[in-house]
Write a protein that holds these residues in place. Sequence first.
Motif, PDB file in Angstrom:
ATOM      1  N   ARG A 109      34.475  34.601  52.442  1.00 40.04           N
ATOM      2  CA  ARG A 109      33.151  34.941  51.931  1.00 40.04           C
ATOM      3  C   ARG A 109      32.169  33.809  52.177  1.00 40.04           C
ATOM      4  N   THR A 110      30.958  34.187  52.545  1.00 36.44           N
ATOM      5  CA  THR A 110      29.934  33.194  52.804  1.00 36.44           C
ATOM      6  C   THR A 110      28.636  33.634  52.140  1.00 36.44           C
TER       7      THR A 110
ATOM      8  N   ASP B  49      23.668  34.109  55.616  1.00 40.11           N
ATOM      9  CA  ASP B  49      24.345  34.007  56.914  1.00 40.11           C
ATOM     10  C   ASP B  49      24.211  35.340  57.658  1.00 40.11           C
TER      11      ASP B  49
ATOM     12  N   ALA C  30      27.329  36.980  59.455  1.00 39.04           N
ATOM     13  CA  ALA C  30      28.432  37.516  58.671  1.00 39.04           C
ATOM     14  C   ALA C  30      28.373  39.038  58.601  1.00 39.04           C
TER      15      ALA C  30
ATOM     16  N   GLY D 198      30.686  38.097  54.751  1.00 41.54           N
ATOM     17  CA  GLY D 198      31.689  37.138  55.169  1.00 41.54           C
ATOM     18  C   GLY D 198      32.356  37.457  56.483  1.00 41.54           C
TER      19      GLY D 198
ATOM     20  N   VAL E 145      33.094  28.784  51.645  1.00 43.52           N
ATOM     21  CA  VAL E 145      32.377  28.521  52.895  1.00 43.52           C
ATOM     22  C   VAL E 145      30.875  28.541  52.625  1.00 43.52           C
ATOM     23  N   ARG E 146      30.228  27.440  52.942  1.00 44.96           N
ATOM     24  CA  ARG E 146      28.777  27.318  52.780  1.00 44.96           C
ATOM     25  C   ARG E 146      28.190  27.115  54.173  1.00 44.96           C
TER      26      ARG E 146
ATOM     27  N   ALA F 135      30.764  28.354  60.135  1.00 42.67           N
ATOM     28  CA  ALA F 135      31.743  29.069  59.307  1.00 42.67           C
ATOM     29  C   ALA F 135      33.148  28.882  59.877  1.00 42.67           C
TER      30      ALA F 135
ATOM     31  N   GLN G 166      34.429  25.385  59.241  1.00 42.13           N
ATOM     32  CA  GLN G 166      34.808  25.167  57.848  1.00 42.13           C
ATOM     33  C   GLN G 166      36.121  25.867  57.502  1.00 42.13           C
TER      34      GLN G 166
END
Length: 332
Positions: A141-142, A146, A149, A163, A292-293, A300, A303
């Motif tokens: 998940r982000t 984003d 995503a 995400g 995830v940022r 992404a 990370q």
Amino acid sequence: MSTSASILQEETSIDEFFNVMATETLALFEHLEFDFLEEFDVFAPARRGRTRDHHPPALFRAFLHCYYKNVYGIRPVTRELQNTVVWLSCGFDRPPSRDAVDRFLTDLEHVVDEVFDRLVEQAACRGLLDLTYSIDSTDVRTMPADQDASKGYDPTAEEYYHGYGCTIVSTGQKIPIAAEFTESKQAPEETAMRVTCDALAVEKPIWMLGDSAYDTLGWHDHLLAAGVVPVAPYNARNTDDPKDIEYRVEARIDEHSEDVQLKQSTLDETYNRRSGVERTNDAVKDCGLGHVRARGRVHARAQVFLALCLRLVIAITNDERGDNPGSTVITL
């Protein structure tokens, strides 16, 4: 300052000072060297004759430290590295700038899967793998900002989210040994085959476990040809004549071998171990996969693999210290 304190300050080196502190950050780096990052061309200076402001091993240590401390995102990581104790223990001679942190993460994405592979090799050399592999996919998940995503749905939580996905093969005590970043949680068969091949290239197991999503002929036949027994529940989708079996491998062995037999009780007992990959997914999420940022696929993906790398570093560190490699924390 007293005379004794002054003498102590003069005689104690920086390394000794931090060893006395015995922080969890230093423990992360105690048994592993990351100088192999210097071998990757992507980290070479941008212009001929230019020297690096900061070296890749220090920046990699910095991200591992931040993820271990639940610090994510370029700005929060940069702020964390303004702490003198942190940037010195990570190997910097001065705190890195935000641009240096951002540039490193962008460059790392090009080789982060290879960095992960190097750490998997170190885990294998330490005997942290076993003879049962499990494969599964999980959501990543982000932030809604984003735009790269995908929109996904979690039926358990009954909610939508933004995400990506990650397919992971794990073994041992929550040890990820192969992985692939995907556009969504539901990965195509091609991804499953590629991640499976990557896992077999590390060491060959006896068993490979997957849920019913891996009930495909290609996956089963590839593993059997490699001498590995695939165990995935039979899924009678899109057929008018379902087989009277619990696992696809039963039918494949009946069709292609007269000498091999597998008891269903053995398959049941073996398949029960598949929960290990779910525990691995949870452990990797504790290491950053669940936080995830990022704005964009590049950061992404970097990370996601950083979280996988941190999980391996913690497992190796705990094993070297005589502690439980399955733990997600380092006990001092």
